[in-house]
Design a protein around this motif. Structure first.
Motif, short mmCIF file in Angstrom:
data_model
loop_
_atom_site.label_atom_id
_atom_site.label_comp_id
_atom_site.label_asym_id
_atom_site.label_seq_id
_atom_site.Cartn_x
_atom_site.Cartn_y
_atom_site.Cartn_z
N GLY A 86 0.82 -1.21 0.00
CA GLY A 86 0.00 0.00 0.00
C GLY A 86 0.85 1.26 0.00
N THR A 87 1.93 1.26 0.76
CA THR A 87 2.83 2.41 0.80
C THR A 87 3.46 2.66 -0.56
N ARG A 88 3.88 1.59 -1.23
CA ARG A 88 4.45 1.73 -2.58
C ARG A 88 3.41 2.25 -3.58
N LEU A 89 2.19 1.74 -3.49
CA LEU A 89 1.12 2.19 -4.37
C LEU A 89 0.87 3.68 -4.16
N LEU A 90 0.77 4.11 -2.91
CA LEU A 90 0.47 5.51 -2.62
C LEU A 90 1.62 6.45 -2.98
N ALA A 91 2.84 5.93 -3.05
CA ALA A 91 3.97 6.74 -3.50
C ALA A 91 3.89 6.99 -5.01
N ALA A 92 3.18 6.14 -5.72
CA ALA A 92 3.10 6.23 -7.18
C ALA A 92 1.79 6.82 -7.68
N VAL A 93 0.71 6.66 -6.91
CA VAL A 93 -0.62 7.08 -7.36
C VAL A 93 -1.22 8.01 -6.30
N PRO A 94 -1.58 9.24 -6.68
CA PRO A 94 -2.15 10.17 -5.70
C PRO A 94 -3.48 9.67 -5.14
N CYS A 95 -3.73 9.99 -3.88
CA CYS A 95 -4.96 9.56 -3.21
C CYS A 95 -5.71 10.78 -2.67
N TYR A 96 -6.98 10.84 -2.98
CA TYR A 96 -7.83 11.96 -2.56
C TYR A 96 -9.11 11.43 -1.95
N ARG A 97 -9.74 12.26 -1.15
CA ARG A 97 -11.09 11.98 -0.67
C ARG A 97 -12.01 12.78 -1.60
N LEU A 98 -12.95 12.06 -2.24
CA LEU A 98 -13.91 12.71 -3.13
C LEU A 98 -15.25 12.80 -2.42
N HIS A 99 -15.63 14.02 -2.06
CA HIS A 99 -16.96 14.28 -1.51
C HIS A 99 -17.88 14.44 -2.71
N PHE A 100 -18.99 13.71 -2.72
CA PHE A 100 -19.84 13.72 -3.90
C PHE A 100 -21.32 13.73 -3.53
#
Length: 117
Positions: A86-100
């Motif tokens: 998970g740490t490697r994934l998050l270093a490569a792909v940005p993560c956001y909270r989408l309020h919808f």
């Protein structure tokens, strides 16, 4: 669309690859398109009274990501391996909270992100 509920994300020679899974909702139309795609963005969905896109700090993004991993284990080594991936994934792909809202207005926030706004 790869799936409306569960996708597989794994390391790939060119970065990361998101893949469709066989776990489909019986009412969902199965995609006739590609069954894999590189993830450009990870979104934690939150139904809210207004559309907004907020970046998640790495530690919070990892905690949120680990809550949706469908494998629960008491094996400490396996748990650590899942956290490392998970740490490697998050270093490569940005993560956001989408309020919808329960409509398609969230696309405006995603389009603005993609266009650098």
């Amino acid at each position: 669309m790869l799936n409306d509920d569960l996708v597989l994300v794994r390391p790939h020679a060119d970065g990361w690859q998101a893949s469709a899974t066989p776990f489909w909702n019986p009412t969902q139309v199965v995609s006739a398109g590609p069954q894999t795609a590189p993830p450009a963005l990870l979104l934690r969905l939150v139904q809210a009274p207004a559309v907004a896109l907020h970046p998640l700090p790495p530690s919070q993004a990892l905690a949120e990501l680990l809550t949706v991993v469908p494998v629960v284990t008491l094996d400490r080594r396996l748990s650590q391996r899942i956290a490392d991936i998970g740490t490697r994934l998050l270093a490569a792909v940005p993560c956001y909270r989408l309020h919808f809202l329960p409509d398609d207005s969230y696309w405006q926030a995603i389009d603005a992100y993609e266009n650098g706004a």
